[in-house]
Design an enzyme around this catalytic site. Structure first.
Site, PDB file in Angstrom:
ATOM      1  N   SER A 198       0.819  -1.200   0.000  1.00 42.68           N
ATOM      2  CA  SER A 198       0.000   0.000   0.000  1.00 42.68           C
ATOM      3  C   SER A 198       0.862   1.263   0.000  1.00 42.68           C
ATOM      4  O   SER A 198       1.640   1.465  -0.929  1.00 42.68           O
ATOM      5  CB  SER A 198      -0.976  -0.037   1.182  1.00 42.68           C
ATOM      6  N   ASP A 294      -8.783  -2.893  -6.778  1.00 46.61           N
ATOM      7  CA  ASP A 294      -8.179  -2.603  -5.476  1.00 46.61           C
ATOM      8  C   ASP A 294      -9.216  -1.975  -4.548  1.00 46.61           C
ATOM      9  O   ASP A 294      -9.756  -0.911  -4.813  1.00 46.61           O
ATOM     10  CB  ASP A 294      -6.999  -1.651  -5.672  1.00 46.61           C
ATOM     11  N   HIS A 361      -6.673  -6.005  -1.256  1.00 51.01           N
ATOM     12  CA  HIS A 361      -5.655  -4.977  -1.051  1.00 51.01           C
ATOM     13  C   HIS A 361      -4.587  -5.572  -0.153  1.00 51.01           C
ATOM     14  O   HIS A 361      -4.881  -6.059   0.925  1.00 51.01           O
ATOM     15  CB  HIS A 361      -6.280  -3.747  -0.395  1.00 51.01           C
TER      16      HIS A 361
END
EC number: 3.1.1.-
Length: 416
Positions: A198, A294, A361
């Protein structure tokens, strides 16, 4: 494996159960939801006996001005390698969003994402950080490091706000950590991999070529970005939620001078915080792992509540099974944009790609998505095998999934 994994979430009070398709359903607040997405749920391992690794504060960092938002020392978790991996190093950059204004950063400095005072003294090492060959076949015996994220600017800022007592020193934290690890043996590495999830995955892209320069020409160095391909795309209202966010981060935290010059020579600093404007120009081999849908980008960039005052996207953003056909078509357009963004990148033989058609994610630190009996696969290849094949040059890996809903191996995230 999935039953054990679910149990970890039930104990944590996060899981409601599974839906008719077996997808995970969560009961979390908005803040918890985003935080757990960023951390990849690594705290909630399916492993009944997970490896716990202690926090090391970087004692020399303060003298270099390399401090967290609140001025405390940064830190990392290190588990030493052994055997054939004794001289190999894997550095994982933690994720956890960004802060783009004084108010958000002041709030953040009272958490583990802005202060080492609030960081866990021990964390679990799972997925790509696991020390078990059956869970992490290629990197289990490497020196594995998780660098904690406490600057809110993807390890890239260098500024301060004295009135609010905020230190934006992400780039200094990066350099202090690398210096400390080099002194602990990383300078002699034969193999090295910089990875991150991330906001940490974005940091990998920003710092990858610098990482390569830390080593001699004899060291094999590559980078892995997981869920870091944040796209400069309009939200559902036609606004620019994520561009506005990044613009705030770049200007508040003094990021401009720490961005790759290959980009800032011809684009503005905010544009150079977006991976799509960087990845094709990088010199160091890079592997991108990303969900085509995502879930962080859907919930916080494409269809955030601020861009959807009528609530038309509310159900869809929390559960893709409740999306209308028109909303699915919109999300297919987002997937197409992602594929266009990696087209030039994927044409370079040195790079690797794993883009699966999941609502997920961060897939490298979670054991269930990294390497398990029912892990997500593309052409029967799990993420761990794809990354290993690419890193060790066993095969060229450019894996792009068919569009949703064809992939039945996904571990999709569903929220109430």
């Amino acid at each position: 494996m999935r039953k054990l994994f679910l149990l970890g979430f039930i104990v944590a009070g996060l899981i409601l159960g599974t839906d008719a398709n077996g997808y995970l359903k969560f009961n979390v607040t908005e803040l918890d939801r985003i935080e757990e997405l960023e951390y990849g749920f690594s705290k909630f391992s399916s492993n009944s006996n997970p490896l716990m690794v202690g926090l090391t504060l970087i004692r020399g960092a303060g003298a270099k001005g390399a401090v967290c938002l609140d001025g405390t020392l940064p830190g990392y978790h290190l588990h030493r390698g052994h055997g054939s991996g004794a001289n190999s190093w894997l550095i994982q950059l933690e994720g956890g969003g960004w802060c783009d204004n004084i108010r958000n950063c002041v709030y953040r400095k009272k958490s583990r994402r802005g202060s080492s005072n609030y960081m866990e003294k021990q964390i679990q090492f799972t997925g790509i950080l696991s020390n078990k060959a059956q869970e992490n076949p290629d990197f289990f015996n490497w020196n594995r490091v998780k660098l904690r994220y406490c600057d809110g600017g993807s390890f890239s800022g260098d500024s301060q706000n004295q009135a609010a007592r905020l230190q934006f020193r992400g780039e200094r934290i990066w350099r202090a950590a690398m210096d400390d690890l080099k002194a602990k043996g990383m300078r002699n590495a034969k193999q090295a991999l910089l990875s991150g999830c991330s906001a940490g995955g974005l940091a990998v892209i920003l710092r990858c070529d610098e990482f390569r320069n830390l080593f001699s020409g004899y060291t094999k160095v590559k980078c892995l970005s997981d869920a870091g391909l944040f796209l400069d795309t309009p939200d559902v209202s036609g606004g620019h939620t994520i561009r506005n966010l990044y613009n705030g981060v770049v200007h508040l935290q003094g990021v401009k001078n720490n961005l790759p010059h290959m980009c800032t020579n011809h684009l503005n600093p905010t544009s150079c915080f977006f991976p799509q404007n960087l990845i094709s120009q990088m010199k160091t081999p890079l592997f991108i792992v990303n969900a085509a849908y995502d879930i962080w980008q859907i919930q916080s960039s494409i269809a955030p509540p601020s861009a959807d005052p009528s609530g038309y996207w509310h159900e869809c953003r929390l559960n893709h099974g409740r999306c209308t056909p028109a909303q699915i078509r919109f999300l297919q357009g987002f997937r197409n944009q992602m594929l266009r963004a990696v087209r030039g990148f994927s044409n370079l033989r040195k790079n690797g790609l794993f883009i699966n058609s999941c609502f997920a994610h961060c897939q490298t630190e979670r054991q269930d998505t990294w390497f398990a009996d029912n892990s997500p696969v593309i052409h029967k290849k799990a993420v761990a095998i794809a990354v290993g094949d690419w890193y060790f040059d066993r095969a060229e890996v450019k894996l792009i999934d068919c569009p949703y809903p064809c992939d039945r191996s996904c571990h999709n995230l569903v929220f109430r």
